[in-house]
Design an enzyme around this catalytic site. Sequence first.
Site: not given
Length: 222
Positions: A91, A165, A169
């Site tokens: 996250c 995210c 990510c």
Amino acid sequence: MTGTYKRDDLTIDQHLALTTAARRLSEEFTGLFGAETIERFLHTGYDRFAGKAAVADFLPLLAERFARQRLYALARIEGRSDGRPIVLFLCVHNAGRSQMALGFFEHLAGGRAVAWSGGSEFASEINPTAIAVMAEVGIDISKGFPKPWTEEIVQAADVVVTMGCGDACPIFPGKRYEDWKVDDPMGKGPEWVRPIRDEIERRVRVLLADLGVPVSAPGPHR
């Protein structure tokens, strides 16, 4: 033989703690990695946590724990692992959602699978409300710590679960990804975080079942 960390920015106690950590890791990964790799992971981990840790005395411990995770991941990439499935929860701050997911996964998997977590902009501490609501269901996540991810950690995972995210990510072709649409608990009180916690538990149970990992605890009674 590992070095003694001749760096001007470390206190004597930090020198000793990192040298001891290097010795422990060398014993744990005997025959897998040499002193140079272990010390490099310790140094880079220390530097990444230096601007985040609330208490400087904890920096060597955080560096050691993160280095251990990275070494395990590197061994997995090189085909030297115990074969357990690995799940990585990501996250933004690695302070709420991913920490709760990690807590549930480790509790339910009972060592039959491995879970890690990380954040794109990792915080200095875990969300206190997340700690509190997890304690309500008998899971202690207070001993965890927010951390970044590294390339080898992502590559070693069998499943990467992302939670908010976005473009930050990491994406590796061929990797299995799941994007969980779960609200961010940051700034929310316990009455708002409990439903987030329960939804994360539900998703973790589904994931474990999909991986063929039997759970060590029954469903919630609350």
